[in-house]
Scaffold this motif. Structure first.
Motif, PDB file in Angstrom:
ATOM      1  N   PRO A 313      32.256  38.531  42.260  1.00 59.88           N
ATOM      2  CA  PRO A 313      31.266  38.873  41.235  1.00 59.88           C
ATOM      3  C   PRO A 313      31.693  38.340  39.871  1.00 59.88           C
ATOM      4  O   PRO A 313      32.873  38.385  39.511  1.00 59.88           O
ATOM      5  CB  PRO A 313      31.250  40.408  41.246  1.00 59.88           C
ATOM      6  N   ALA A 314      30.740  37.855  39.088  1.00 58.46           N
ATOM      7  CA  ALA A 314      31.058  37.206  37.819  1.00 58.46           C
ATOM      8  C   ALA A 314      31.763  38.157  36.855  1.00 58.46           C
ATOM      9  O   ALA A 314      32.738  37.771  36.195  1.00 58.46           O
ATOM     10  CB  ALA A 314      29.774  36.657  37.193  1.00 58.46           C
ATOM     11  N   ASP A 315      31.296  39.399  36.754  1.00 60.30           N
ATOM     12  CA  ASP A 315      31.916  40.328  35.813  1.00 60.30           C
ATOM     13  C   ASP A 315      33.345  40.659  36.235  1.00 60.30           C
ATOM     14  O   ASP A 315      34.234  40.789  35.402  1.00 60.30           O
ATOM     15  CB  ASP A 315      31.097  41.616  35.695  1.00 60.30           C
ATOM     16  N   PHE A 316      33.570  40.781  37.553  1.00 54.46           N
ATOM     17  CA  PHE A 316      34.911  41.057  38.054  1.00 54.46           C
ATOM     18  C   PHE A 316      35.844  39.906  37.683  1.00 54.46           C
ATOM     19  O   PHE A 316      36.964  40.129  37.200  1.00 54.46           O
ATOM     20  CB  PHE A 316      34.873  41.245  39.566  1.00 54.46           C
ATOM     21  N   GLN A 317      35.384  38.663  37.894  1.00 54.09           N
ATOM     22  CA  GLN A 317      36.194  37.496  37.527  1.00 54.09           C
ATOM     23  C   GLN A 317      36.548  37.517  36.047  1.00 54.09           C
ATOM     24  O   GLN A 317      37.690  37.245  35.649  1.00 54.09           O
ATOM     25  CB  GLN A 317      35.427  36.213  37.828  1.00 54.09           C
ATOM     26  N   GLU A 318      35.559  37.846  35.227  1.00 51.56           N
ATOM     27  CA  GLU A 318      35.767  37.860  33.783  1.00 51.56           C
ATOM     28  C   GLU A 318      36.814  38.903  33.396  1.00 51.56           C
ATOM     29  O   GLU A 318      37.695  38.651  32.572  1.00 51.56           O
ATOM     30  CB  GLU A 318      34.438  38.153  33.086  1.00 51.56           C
ATOM     31  N   ARG A 319      36.732  40.087  34.025  1.00 45.78           N
ATOM     32  CA  ARG A 319      37.682  41.153  33.695  1.00 45.78           C
ATOM     33  C   ARG A 319      39.094  40.791  34.144  1.00 45.78           C
ATOM     34  O   ARG A 319      40.066  41.050  33.432  1.00 45.78           O
ATOM     35  CB  ARG A 319      37.251  42.464  34.360  1.00 45.78           C
ATOM     36  N   VAL A 320      39.218  40.205  35.314  1.00 48.23           N
ATOM     37  CA  VAL A 320      40.546  39.799  35.788  1.00 48.23           C
ATOM     38  C   VAL A 320      41.133  38.735  34.866  1.00 48.23           C
ATOM     39  O   VAL A 320      42.331  38.746  34.554  1.00 48.23           O
ATOM     40  CB  VAL A 320      40.468  39.293  37.241  1.00 48.23           C
ATOM     41  N   ALA A 321      40.284  37.809  34.401  1.00 47.98           N
ATOM     42  CA  ALA A 321      40.764  36.761  33.501  1.00 47.98           C
ATOM     43  C   ALA A 321      41.276  37.352  32.188  1.00 47.98           C
ATOM     44  O   ALA A 321      42.170  36.791  31.548  1.00 47.98           O
ATOM     45  CB  ALA A 321      39.648  35.760  33.225  1.00 47.98           C
ATOM     46  N   ARG A 322      40.730  38.514  31.791  1.00 45.51           N
ATOM     47  CA  ARG A 322      41.151  39.160  30.547  1.00 45.51           C
ATOM     48  C   ARG A 322      42.362  40.082  30.734  1.00 45.51           C
ATOM     49  O   ARG A 322      42.911  40.590  29.759  1.00 45.51           O
ATOM     50  CB  ARG A 322      40.007  40.015  29.981  1.00 45.51           C
ATOM     51  N   TYR A 323      42.732  40.315  31.970  1.00 49.87           N
ATOM     52  CA  TYR A 323      43.874  41.197  32.265  1.00 49.87           C
ATOM     53  C   TYR A 323      45.104  40.675  31.531  1.00 49.87           C
ATOM     54  O   TYR A 323      45.446  39.496  31.610  1.00 49.87           O
ATOM     55  CB  TYR A 323      44.089  41.213  33.776  1.00 49.87           C
ATOM     56  N   ARG A 324      45.789  41.552  30.792  1.00 54.13           N
ATOM     57  CA  ARG A 324      46.828  41.129  29.866  1.00 54.13           C
ATOM     58  C   ARG A 324      48.220  41.283  30.467  1.00 54.13           C
ATOM     59  O   ARG A 324      48.552  42.328  31.014  1.00 54.13           O
ATOM     60  CB  ARG A 324      46.720  41.930  28.571  1.00 54.13           C
ATOM     61  N   SER A 325      48.998  40.223  30.329  1.00 57.05           N
ATOM     62  CA  SER A 325      50.368  40.216  30.832  1.00 57.05           C
ATOM     63  C   SER A 325      51.283  39.595  29.784  1.00 57.05           C
ATOM     64  O   SER A 325      50.874  38.722  29.029  1.00 57.05           O
ATOM     65  CB  SER A 325      50.471  39.418  32.139  1.00 57.05           C
ATOM     66  N   GLY A 326      52.522  40.029  29.790  1.00 54.66           N
ATOM     67  CA  GLY A 326      53.530  39.488  28.876  1.00 54.66           C
ATOM     68  C   GLY A 326      54.488  40.585  28.472  1.00 54.66           C
ATOM     69  O   GLY A 326      54.126  41.486  27.718  1.00 54.66           O
ATOM     70  N   SER A 327      55.715  40.547  28.995  1.00 50.36           N
ATOM     71  CA  SER A 327      56.662  41.635  28.754  1.00 50.36           C
ATOM     72  C   SER A 327      57.732  41.276  27.733  1.00 50.36           C
ATOM     73  O   SER A 327      58.620  42.079  27.454  1.00 50.36           O
ATOM     74  CB  SER A 327      57.327  42.059  30.065  1.00 50.36           C
ATOM     75  N   GLY A 328      57.655  40.058  27.170  1.00 52.57           N
ATOM     76  CA  GLY A 328      58.622  39.677  26.140  1.00 52.57           C
ATOM     77  C   GLY A 328      60.042  39.543  26.637  1.00 52.57           C
ATOM     78  O   GLY A 328      61.000  39.771  25.894  1.00 52.57           O
ATOM     79  N   THR A 329      60.193  39.130  27.902  1.00 50.60           N
ATOM     80  CA  THR A 329      61.484  39.208  28.588  1.00 50.60           C
ATOM     81  C   THR A 329      62.164  37.849  28.715  1.00 50.60           C
ATOM     82  O   THR A 329      61.543  36.856  29.095  1.00 50.60           O
ATOM     83  CB  THR A 329      61.274  39.796  29.998  1.00 50.60           C
ATOM     84  N   PHE A 330      63.460  37.836  28.441  1.00 49.93           N
ATOM     85  CA  PHE A 330      64.335  36.682  28.659  1.00 49.93           C
ATOM     86  C   PHE A 330      65.509  37.210  29.468  1.00 49.93           C
ATOM     87  O   PHE A 330      66.227  38.101  29.018  1.00 49.93           O
ATOM     88  CB  PHE A 330      64.793  36.131  27.312  1.00 49.93           C
ATOM     89  N   ARG A 331      65.705  36.682  30.656  1.00 44.79           N
ATOM     90  CA  ARG A 331      66.652  37.278  31.614  1.00 44.79           C
ATOM     91  C   ARG A 331      67.818  36.343  31.864  1.00 44.79           C
ATOM     92  O   ARG A 331      67.631  35.140  32.098  1.00 44.79           O
ATOM     93  CB  ARG A 331      65.884  37.561  32.910  1.00 44.79           C
TER      94      ARG A 331
END
Length: 531
Positions: A313-331
């Motif tokens: 579904p188009a709205d589902f795709q749009e929401r997944v694309a907006r899902y935010r990731s990034g933990s600021g991690t250097f390991r």
């Protein structure tokens, strides 16, 4: 080849899910892109003779029921508790947190804070206990349709409401604060001295690219305290043999239950037919058919890389694309010729078994975040160092040691279009130098190192933007809204396609809970012949 279920990704949640499904009698195949099972929870040799947990590096959140149901101890898992929980080198002093010592340590800086600690622990534990009850519960899911479709979700909401109704008004107010406030505001309301706020505030930024004063970071603090080690709530420990010992025990359980475990098999596409998942195509071109597919991958990889856009579904795709990731991690992992000697506490001792946190105040953490946003990485970074070889002599040659450096803050996208490939070693040198300022001689003791920037974490482990949590632990990405509202029950818009990774409830950390919960929902559907 046809099987009942294909699990995409052999990380700890994928293995957990497979083990539960196989126990119920389903024929299960796990496909892992890398040459080793375990995802980010693996132990590997990174320098000749030196082994360490490569990415995930410490134990607390692994759920006791998962440990018991998969019989992980019989399959070789042994977890030992840290002798001191955390050690903070300060300017001319030091501060430790641990069983039986925290109050006395706090009293050296503030008697009032020391007197408040028992009430703080009690009130935080009451909320953490509620979360522990919800970890293995499938969230109520927002569904479309009439009363018949909505009734099961309404019943789940009622059960949740009954659990929350047991809290008194004070606890309900605390719950609201912990879900909405910043970690800094929460801690400032309790304490006056910097060291205790730094020790607890670190839990609000670890794996969270945010200031400790970012609204919602108090929940991240809470997320890190509802674990346990060997029945002791809130404790942190070390798996003998490293984090790979957890996933190797899970793999042994899977093999015992008949799961087909395949490594070096990347999935290129999830197949669908008439609105349902029917199998996968591997990178080598092999087609594998199944009644159901469950993905342990980050939601954006599952739906954005492995599926044809037209089937979603188009709205589902749009929401997944907006899902935010990034933990600021250097390991980093480093091989050491000797133990570090901290200026403020130079002799070896139990403090070297702790999580050693270089971040003396909330203000220091806030500056680190602001600097990383502007510059790409903090020039005065937050570093947590663990030296697991103080508890586990299997990781290094006699007299030598290994250390894990979990470093923040760094941006996954560097300003000005710069690449982490060009700055990886520069930042690694900075992290080593940061430790060396507190433990002179540390840099000279480094015999070898393994460096993982956010880009490396994404390339190696599929952690989008280097996010160790598979997505921000923000209010709009928790519980029923993880990863997307309407898909919070481990099901997807595609019949027979499920999610079991940390991009679902309850989120990141080596818990096994998403794998457990996804398997439970899949088995319900199997009994109802819905896949």
């Amino acid at each position: 080849m046809t099987t009942d279920v294909i699990v995409v990704g052999g990380g700890h949640n994928g293995l957990t899910c497979a083990a539960y499904l196989a126990k119920a009698g389903l024929k299960v195949t796990v496909l892992e892109r890398r040459g080793v099972l375990g995802g980010a929870a693996v132990t590997e040799e990174f320098h000749p003779g030196f082994r360490n947990s490569v990415a995930s590096y410490t134990v607390s959140l692994l759920n006791p029921r998962v440990i018991a149901d998969l019989d992980l101890r019989r399959h070789g898992l042994k977890v030992v508790e840290r002798k001191v929980s955390n050690f903070l080198p300060l300017d001319g002093d030091h501060f430790s947190v641990g069983d039986g010592i925290t109050q006395a340590e706090t009293a050296r800086f503030s008697r009032a804070d020391a007197e408040r600690l028992p009430a703080y622990w009690d009130r935080l534990d009451r909320i953490a206990d509620v979360l522990r009850e919800l970890v293995l519960v499938t969230p109520p899911n927002l569904v479309e349709g009439g009363f018949a479709q909505a009734l099961p979700e309404l019943l789940k909401s009622a059960v949740l409401g009954r659990k929350l109704s047991k809290l008194d008004l004070t606890a309900k107010r605390d719950l609201l604060a912990l879900f909405s406030q910043s970690a800094g505001d929460w801690l400032d309301g309790w304490f006056e001295s910097a060291p205790i706020k730094a020790a607890y505030g670190f839990d609000g930024v670890v794996g969270n690219f945010a200031s400790p004063y970012t609204p919602g970071s108090a929940y991240v603090l809470l997320h890190h305290v509802f674990g346990e080690v060997n029945g002791k709530k809130g404790a942190w420990g070390h798996a003998i043999g490293g984090m790979g010992a957890i996933t190797q025990a899970m793999a042994a359980c899977c093999r015992e239950r008949g799961v087909d475990l395949r490594t070096d098999v990347a999935v290129a596409e999830i197949l669908t037919e008439k609105g349902r998942a029917t199998g996968v195509v591997t990178a080598s071109g092999e087609t594998l058919k199944a009644r159901a597919v469950v993905s342990n991958l980050h939601p954006q990889l599952t739906f954005g890389k492995l599926m044809a856009p037209a089937v979603l579904p188009a709205d589902f795709q749009e929401r997944v694309a907006r899902y935010r990731s990034g933990s600021g991690t250097f390991r980093m992992n480093v091989a050491l010729s000797e133990l570090p000697r901290f200026t403020v506490k130079p002799e070896p001792g139990d403090h070297l078994t702790a999580g050693i946190i270089i971040a003396p105040s909330l203000a220091y953490m806030e500056r680190a975040y602001d600097d990383a946003r502007a510059h790409g990485w903090s020039r005065e970074p937050i570093v947590e160092m663990l030296i697991p070889s103080t508890l586990d002599d299997s990781l290094a040659p006699a007299g030598r040691h290994v250390a894990s450096l979990f470093c923040q803050h760094v941006a996954h996208d560097l300003p000005g279009g710069r690449s982490w490939d060009d700055h990886r070693d520069e930042v690694a040198d900075l992290m080593i130098a940061t430790v060396d300022r507190h433990a002179p001689g540390f840099a000279k003791s480094v015999l070898g190192r393994q460096v993982l920037s956010p880009l490396d974490l994404e390339r190696t482990f599929g952690l989008v933007n280097g996010d160790i949590m598979h997505g921000r632990l923000s209010l709009d990405q928790l519980f029923s809204a993880r990863p997307v509202l309407g898909a919070g029950d481990y099901r997807s818009p595609i019949r027979g396609l499920y999610l079991c990774g940390a991009g679902t409830h309850p989120g990141g950390g080596v818990t096994g809970a998403p794998g457990h919960n996804a398997a439970a929902e899949m088995l319900k559907d199997a009994r109802r012949r819905k896949f």
